[in-house]
Scaffold this active site. Structure first.
Site, PDB file in Angstrom:
ATOM      1  N   CYS A  68       0.667  -1.166  -0.104  1.00  0.00           N
ATOM      2  CA  CYS A  68      -0.066   0.170   0.091  1.00  0.00           C
ATOM      3  C   CYS A  68       0.927   1.119   0.085  1.00  0.00           C
ATOM      4  CB  CYS A  68      -0.974  -0.100   1.184  1.00  0.00           C
ATOM      5  SG  CYS A  68      -0.121  -0.129   2.552  1.00  0.00           S
TER       6      CYS A  68
ATOM      7  N   HIS B 104       2.988   2.161  10.561  1.00  0.00           N
ATOM      8  CA  HIS B 104       1.994   2.041  11.467  1.00  0.00           C
ATOM      9  C   HIS B 104       1.937   3.241  12.514  1.00  0.00           C
ATOM     10  CE1 HIS B 104       3.513  -1.925  10.398  1.00  0.00           C
ATOM     11  NE2 HIS B 104       2.266  -2.372  10.761  1.00  0.00           N
TER      12      HIS B 104
ATOM     13  N   HIS C 288      -1.613  -4.406  18.075  1.00  0.00           N
ATOM     14  CA  HIS C 288      -1.126  -3.796  16.947  1.00  0.00           C
ATOM     15  C   HIS C 288      -0.215  -2.729  17.174  1.00  0.00           C
ATOM     16  CE1 HIS C 288      -1.046  -2.851  12.580  1.00  0.00           C
ATOM     17  NE2 HIS C 288      -1.228  -4.080  12.472  1.00  0.00           N
TER      18      HIS C 288
ATOM     19  N   GLU D  63       0.071  -0.139  15.203  1.00  0.00           N
ATOM     20  CA  GLU D  63      -0.856   1.034  14.783  1.00  0.00           C
ATOM     21  C   GLU D  63      -2.009   1.368  16.149  1.00  0.00           C
ATOM     22  OE1 GLU D  63      -5.010   2.212  12.235  1.00  0.00           O
ATOM     23  OE2 GLU D  63      -3.411   1.002  11.091  1.00  0.00           O
TER      24      GLU D  63
ATOM     25  N   CYS E 244      -8.726   2.838   5.642  1.00  0.00           N
ATOM     26  CA  CYS E 244      -8.090   3.075   4.717  1.00  0.00           C
ATOM     27  C   CYS E 244      -8.872   2.518   3.427  1.00  0.00           C
ATOM     28  CB  CYS E 244      -6.771   2.718   4.603  1.00  0.00           C
ATOM     29  SG  CYS E 244      -5.795   3.122   3.232  1.00  0.00           S
TER      30      CYS E 244
ATOM     31  N   SER F  37      -1.572  -8.913   9.728  1.00  0.00           N
ATOM     32  CA  SER F  37      -3.187  -8.986  10.065  1.00  0.00           C
ATOM     33  C   SER F  37      -3.955  -8.998   8.834  1.00  0.00           C
ATOM     34  CB  SER F  37      -3.201  -7.741  11.060  1.00  0.00           C
ATOM     35  OG  SER F  37      -2.788  -8.082  12.277  1.00  0.00           O
TER      36      SER F  37
ATOM     37  N   SER G  87       1.418  -5.919   2.479  1.00  0.00           N
ATOM     38  CA  SER G  87       2.774  -5.925   2.997  1.00  0.00           C
ATOM     39  C   SER G  87       3.702  -7.124   2.026  1.00  0.00           C
ATOM     40  CB  SER G  87       2.940  -6.184   4.421  1.00  0.00           C
ATOM     41  OG  SER G  87       1.910  -7.442   4.615  1.00  0.00           O
TER      42      SER G  87
END
Length: 294
Positions: free
Chosen positions: A13, A82, A134, A136, A203, A232, A275
């Site tokens: 991304c 993140h 996580h 983020e 997103c 994830s 990723s």
């Protein structure tokens, strides 16, 4: 003759692409200035893909954790897409660490929104739909001095106090459908005396991968989903592939390919997570073609 298609919508991304470009630029600049290979530290794996981490490690990018960060002084540290909580920046300032900030702009904007909401109304419930622990989510919770409530799935919504104000946000890579289910439940249970507001912070570049990968998976006899198992996003997208096409297999590299999967197979689709680097999917394609002498 076997036919192979790589999904054009798979791969990094925007946020991950930018982080890797920043890392490569800084490593190259440091190398030119000092005339030898230098170390650039990265707080956590720059991307949840072991092959890409190894590639950058060979160029001088060293992954560290938060405990190791506290012991470093007078170095450069890259923050990945993140994002990080305020505490990380405070440690860097104390230890004279130069931050190369590669936080995704979408994540950065979300952090600012949550911080502003918390500062304006610290007594309200700030709720984040995301995965506990996580990277983020830790960065988002950090904007609220750790007061935010994290709900991992629809079933967790019962944790909330429906007699108090609720402001709902989402980790940028979560499922849009589940987020809407949570909104609907809260709307139906919130007290008349409490305020409820939801903010769609998912997103779209990531959310759109789901319908795109479904369309791709149905087109082929065999799907190879290339992704690190720590991703994830990779878990979500692979499960979607598997539900659409049961003949889907997750692999981290070409070496995990099992040739028995190819019995009576004419078309192969290769896809991956946000990723997953394009070069890794291409490597898998070339490995298959060489095996079949094409």
């Amino acid at each position: 003759m076997i036919q192979i298609e790589i999904d054009k919508d798979s791969g990094f991304c925007f946020g991950v692409t930018t982080a890797i470009e920043k890392a490569e630029y800084e490593l190259n600049r440091m190398s030119v200035l000092t005339n030898h290979n230098c170390t650039l530290y990265c707080l956590g794996d720059i991307v949840h893909n072991g092959m890409e981490v190894e590639r950058l490690h060979a160029q001088g990018l060293k992954t560290i954790n938060h405990e190791e960060l506290r012991k470093l002084h007078d170095v450069k540290v890259l923050l990945r897409a993140h994002g990080e909580p305020p505490e990380t920046y405070e440690i860097a300032q104390r230890n004279n660490i130069e931050i190369i900030d590669a936080t995704c702009p979408v994540v950065l904007q979300l952090q600012r929104r949550i911080k502003k909401q918390f500062d304006n109304n610290p007594d309200a419930q700030i709720v984040i739909f995301g995965k506990n622990g996580h990277a983020e989510v830790l960065g988002l919770v950090g904007q609220t001095k750790s007061h935010a409530i994290v709900i991992e799935n629809f079933d967790d919504v019962v944790k909330l106090d429906f007699n108090r104000d609720i402001y709902l946000y989402s980790q940028t890579t979560k499922s849009l459908d589940e987020f809407h289910r949570i909104i609907e439940y809260i709307q139906n249970h919130i007290s008349e005396n409490a305020c409820f507001k939801s903010f769609d912070t998912i997103c779209r570049q990531v959310a759109n991968r789901m319908p795109n990968i479904s369309s791709f998976a149905v087109k082929h006899d065999l799907i190879l989903f290339v992704s690190g198992r720590k991703s994830s996003n990779g878990k979500v997208l692979f499960n979607e592939c598997k539900s659409i096409n049961p003949n889907s297999h997750q692999i981290e590299s070409a070496l995990e390919i099992d040739w028995s999967w190819f019995d009576n197979i004419n078309t192969v689709g290769i896809c991956g997570a946000t990723s997953t680097p394009k070069w890794l999917m291409e490597e898998c394609r070339d490995y298959i073609l060489s095996h079949f002498g094409q």
